[in-house]
Motif scaffolding. Structure first.
Motif, PDB file in Angstrom:
ATOM      1  N   MET A 187     -28.569 -38.349  39.458  1.00 58.09           N
ATOM      2  CA  MET A 187     -27.844 -37.596  38.459  1.00 58.09           C
ATOM      3  C   MET A 187     -28.584 -36.307  38.098  1.00 58.09           C
ATOM      4  O   MET A 187     -27.951 -35.309  37.815  1.00 58.09           O
ATOM      5  N   THR A 188     -29.900 -36.361  38.108  1.00 55.38           N
ATOM      6  CA  THR A 188     -30.675 -35.172  37.786  1.00 55.38           C
ATOM      7  C   THR A 188     -30.425 -34.084  38.822  1.00 55.38           C
ATOM      8  O   THR A 188     -30.339 -32.910  38.482  1.00 55.38           O
ATOM      9  N   LYS A 189     -30.293 -34.454  40.092  1.00 57.98           N
ATOM     10  CA  LYS A 189     -30.029 -33.477  41.149  1.00 57.98           C
ATOM     11  C   LYS A 189     -28.650 -32.840  40.973  1.00 57.98           C
ATOM     12  O   LYS A 189     -28.453 -31.695  41.343  1.00 57.98           O
ATOM     13  N   ILE A 190     -27.709 -33.585  40.440  1.00 54.74           N
ATOM     14  CA  ILE A 190     -26.355 -33.061  40.264  1.00 54.74           C
ATOM     15  C   ILE A 190     -26.278 -32.156  39.044  1.00 54.74           C
ATOM     16  O   ILE A 190     -25.837 -31.016  39.122  1.00 54.74           O
ATOM     17  N   PHE A 191     -26.700 -32.666  37.890  1.00 58.31           N
ATOM     18  CA  PHE A 191     -26.509 -31.950  36.639  1.00 58.31           C
ATOM     19  C   PHE A 191     -27.722 -31.125  36.224  1.00 58.31           C
ATOM     20  O   PHE A 191     -27.587 -30.180  35.462  1.00 58.31           O
ATOM     21  N   GLY A 192     -28.897 -31.485  36.686  1.00 54.49           N
ATOM     22  CA  GLY A 192     -30.084 -30.685  36.458  1.00 54.49           C
ATOM     23  C   GLY A 192     -30.803 -30.881  35.142  1.00 54.49           C
ATOM     24  O   GLY A 192     -31.798 -30.233  34.885  1.00 54.49           O
ATOM     25  N   SER A 193     -30.309 -31.776  34.292  1.00 56.10           N
ATOM     26  CA  SER A 193     -30.987 -31.983  33.018  1.00 56.10           C
ATOM     27  C   SER A 193     -32.092 -33.020  33.191  1.00 56.10           C
ATOM     28  O   SER A 193     -31.973 -33.955  33.977  1.00 56.10           O
ATOM     29  N   GLU A 194     -33.148 -32.866  32.424  1.00 54.68           N
ATOM     30  CA  GLU A 194     -34.215 -33.861  32.426  1.00 54.68           C
ATOM     31  C   GLU A 194     -33.841 -35.051  31.554  1.00 54.68           C
ATOM     32  O   GLU A 194     -34.524 -36.068  31.573  1.00 54.68           O
ATOM     33  N   SER A 195     -32.762 -34.916  30.803  1.00 53.45           N
ATOM     34  CA  SER A 195     -32.312 -35.983  29.913  1.00 53.45           C
ATOM     35  C   SER A 195     -31.291 -36.876  30.611  1.00 53.45           C
ATOM     36  O   SER A 195     -30.193 -36.421  30.944  1.00 53.45           O
ATOM     37  N   PRO A 196     -31.616 -38.146  30.833  1.00 53.70           N
ATOM     38  CA  PRO A 196     -30.641 -39.053  31.435  1.00 53.70           C
ATOM     39  C   PRO A 196     -29.359 -39.160  30.603  1.00 53.70           C
ATOM     40  O   PRO A 196     -28.266 -39.295  31.155  1.00 53.70           O
ATOM     41  N   ALA A 197     -29.476 -39.071  29.278  1.00 58.31           N
ATOM     42  CA  ALA A 197     -28.295 -39.161  28.413  1.00 58.31           C
ATOM     43  C   ALA A 197     -27.353 -37.984  28.642  1.00 58.31           C
ATOM     44  O   ALA A 197     -26.126 -38.154  28.670  1.00 58.31           O
ATOM     45  N   VAL A 198     -27.900 -36.793  28.819  1.00 62.44           N
ATOM     46  CA  VAL A 198     -27.072 -35.610  29.085  1.00 62.44           C
ATOM     47  C   VAL A 198     -26.388 -35.754  30.436  1.00 62.44           C
ATOM     48  O   VAL A 198     -25.179 -35.537  30.560  1.00 62.44           O
ATOM     49  N   ASN A 199     -27.144 -36.113  31.455  1.00 61.27           N
ATOM     50  CA  ASN A 199     -26.578 -36.265  32.792  1.00 61.27           C
ATOM     51  C   ASN A 199     -25.469 -37.309  32.807  1.00 61.27           C
ATOM     52  O   ASN A 199     -24.394 -37.079  33.372  1.00 61.27           O
ATOM     53  N   GLU A 200     -25.711 -38.465  32.200  1.00 65.79           N
ATOM     54  CA  GLU A 200     -24.713 -39.529  32.175  1.00 65.79           C
ATOM     55  C   GLU A 200     -23.484 -39.105  31.364  1.00 65.79           C
ATOM     56  O   GLU A 200     -22.348 -39.356  31.768  1.00 65.79           O
ATOM     57  N   GLY A 201     -23.710 -38.433  30.234  1.00 63.30           N
ATOM     58  CA  GLY A 201     -22.591 -37.978  29.412  1.00 63.30           C
ATOM     59  C   GLY A 201     -21.706 -36.991  30.144  1.00 63.30           C
ATOM     60  O   GLY A 201     -20.476 -37.098  30.114  1.00 63.30           O
ATOM     61  N   LEU A 202     -22.301 -36.031  30.831  1.00 64.30           N
ATOM     62  CA  LEU A 202     -21.520 -35.061  31.599  1.00 64.30           C
ATOM     63  C   LEU A 202     -20.773 -35.736  32.740  1.00 64.30           C
ATOM     64  O   LEU A 202     -19.617 -35.405  33.023  1.00 64.30           O
ATOM     65  N   PHE A 203     -21.429 -36.679  33.388  1.00 62.75           N
ATOM     66  CA  PHE A 203     -20.800 -37.437  34.473  1.00 62.75           C
ATOM     67  C   PHE A 203     -19.559 -38.165  33.963  1.00 62.75           C
ATOM     68  O   PHE A 203     -18.481 -38.065  34.544  1.00 62.75           O
ATOM     69  N   LEU A 204     -19.694 -38.862  32.840  1.00 65.36           N
ATOM     70  CA  LEU A 204     -18.574 -39.621  32.274  1.00 65.36           C
ATOM     71  C   LEU A 204     -17.486 -38.701  31.736  1.00 65.36           C
ATOM     72  O   LEU A 204     -16.294 -39.012  31.866  1.00 65.36           O
ATOM     73  N   GLN A 205     -17.858 -37.571  31.166  1.00 70.07           N
ATOM     74  CA  GLN A 205     -16.855 -36.638  30.674  1.00 70.07           C
ATOM     75  C   GLN A 205     -16.013 -36.070  31.810  1.00 70.07           C
ATOM     76  O   GLN A 205     -14.818 -35.861  31.650  1.00 70.07           O
ATOM     77  N   GLY A 206     -16.631 -35.842  32.945  1.00 71.23           N
ATOM     78  CA  GLY A 206     -15.875 -35.390  34.111  1.00 71.23           C
ATOM     79  C   GLY A 206     -14.846 -36.420  34.545  1.00 71.23           C
ATOM     80  O   GLY A 206     -13.730 -36.080  34.935  1.00 71.23           O
ATOM     81  N   TYR A 207     -15.202 -37.683  34.439  1.00 70.94           N
ATOM     82  CA  TYR A 207     -14.287 -38.765  34.826  1.00 70.94           C
ATOM     83  C   TYR A 207     -13.137 -38.963  33.847  1.00 70.94           C
ATOM     84  O   TYR A 207     -12.121 -39.532  34.199  1.00 70.94           O
ATOM     85  N   MET A 208     -13.316 -38.503  32.618  1.00 66.03           N
ATOM     86  CA  MET A 208     -12.283 -38.716  31.614  1.00 66.03           C
ATOM     87  C   MET A 208     -10.947 -38.091  32.016  1.00 66.03           C
ATOM     88  O   MET A 208      -9.901 -38.507  31.538  1.00 66.03           O
ATOM     89  N   THR A 209     -10.972 -37.104  32.887  1.00 64.33           N
ATOM     90  CA  THR A 209      -9.741 -36.429  33.299  1.00 64.33           C
ATOM     91  C   THR A 209      -9.094 -37.086  34.518  1.00 64.33           C
ATOM     92  O   THR A 209      -8.041 -36.650  34.954  1.00 64.33           O
ATOM     93  N   LEU A 210      -9.739 -38.102  35.063  1.00 64.43           N
ATOM     94  CA  LEU A 210      -9.218 -38.771  36.256  1.00 64.43           C
ATOM     95  C   LEU A 210      -8.669 -40.150  35.928  1.00 64.43           C
ATOM     96  O   LEU A 210      -9.140 -40.815  35.014  1.00 64.43           O
ATOM     97  N   LYS A 211      -7.704 -40.565  36.714  1.00 60.99           N
ATOM     98  CA  LYS A 211      -7.256 -41.948  36.656  1.00 60.99           C
ATOM     99  C   LYS A 211      -8.328 -42.773  37.368  1.00 60.99           C
ATOM    100  O   LYS A 211      -8.928 -42.316  38.337  1.00 60.99           O
TER     101      LYS A 211
END
Length: 144
Positions: free
Chosen positions: A1-25
């Motif tokens: 996740m760090t390679k994708i989103f670039g944050s050192e914070s796992p919470a930020v990376n996971e939050g952005l990952f999940l927010q992206g999924y919110m728009t998908l079925k």
């Protein structure tokens, strides 16, 4: 996740990952082979966000792009004119939004500065050219 989103914070990376999924079925798959759930993080990685603002904008850009393409499919498959027009309006709004997001990213990365480079200038006989930085003030042109 760090390679994708670039944050050192796992919470930020996971939050952005999940927010992206919110728009998908949950089962959304395009043409039976490309899983959109893998596509969105891959797009964020391609944008290569450099900081928190760029990370959030990259997720927004990825989700807007997916919604735009989805809306284009609905527009193409509309069977009645009112249906087509509704999908076309949504498509155009999403296209404008995406373009605005790209421009916002460009401006953010460049610090809001625009650079104009003149590659070729013709000066006719009797004409004058100024070489250097030029800015306009009021009615005249003054050299910096």
């Amino acid at each position: 996740m760090t390679k994708i989103f670039g944050s050192e914070s796992p919470a930020v990376n996971e939050g952005l990952f999940l927010q992206g999924y919110m728009t998908l079925k949950p089962t959304e798959v395009e043409d039976g082979t490309t899983d959109m759930r893998g596509f969105m993080p891959a797009i964020v990685r391609e944008i290569a966000p450099r900081d928190g603002v760029e990370r959030m904008l990259a997720v927004q850009m990825a989700t807007t792009h997916v919604a735009l393409i989805r809306q284009g499919g609905r527009m193409a498959n509309a069977e009645q004119l009112p249906q087509f027009e509704a999908h076309e309006r949504a498509y155009n709004k999403l296209a404008r939004t995406y373009t605005s997001q790209v421009e916002a990213l460009r401006k953010y990365r460049n610090g809001g500065k625009q650079t104009v480079t003149v590659q070729h200038v013709n000066v006719e006989d009797g004409g004058q050219a100024i070489v250097g930085n030029v800015e306009t003030r009021g009615r005249g042109v003054h050299e910096k």
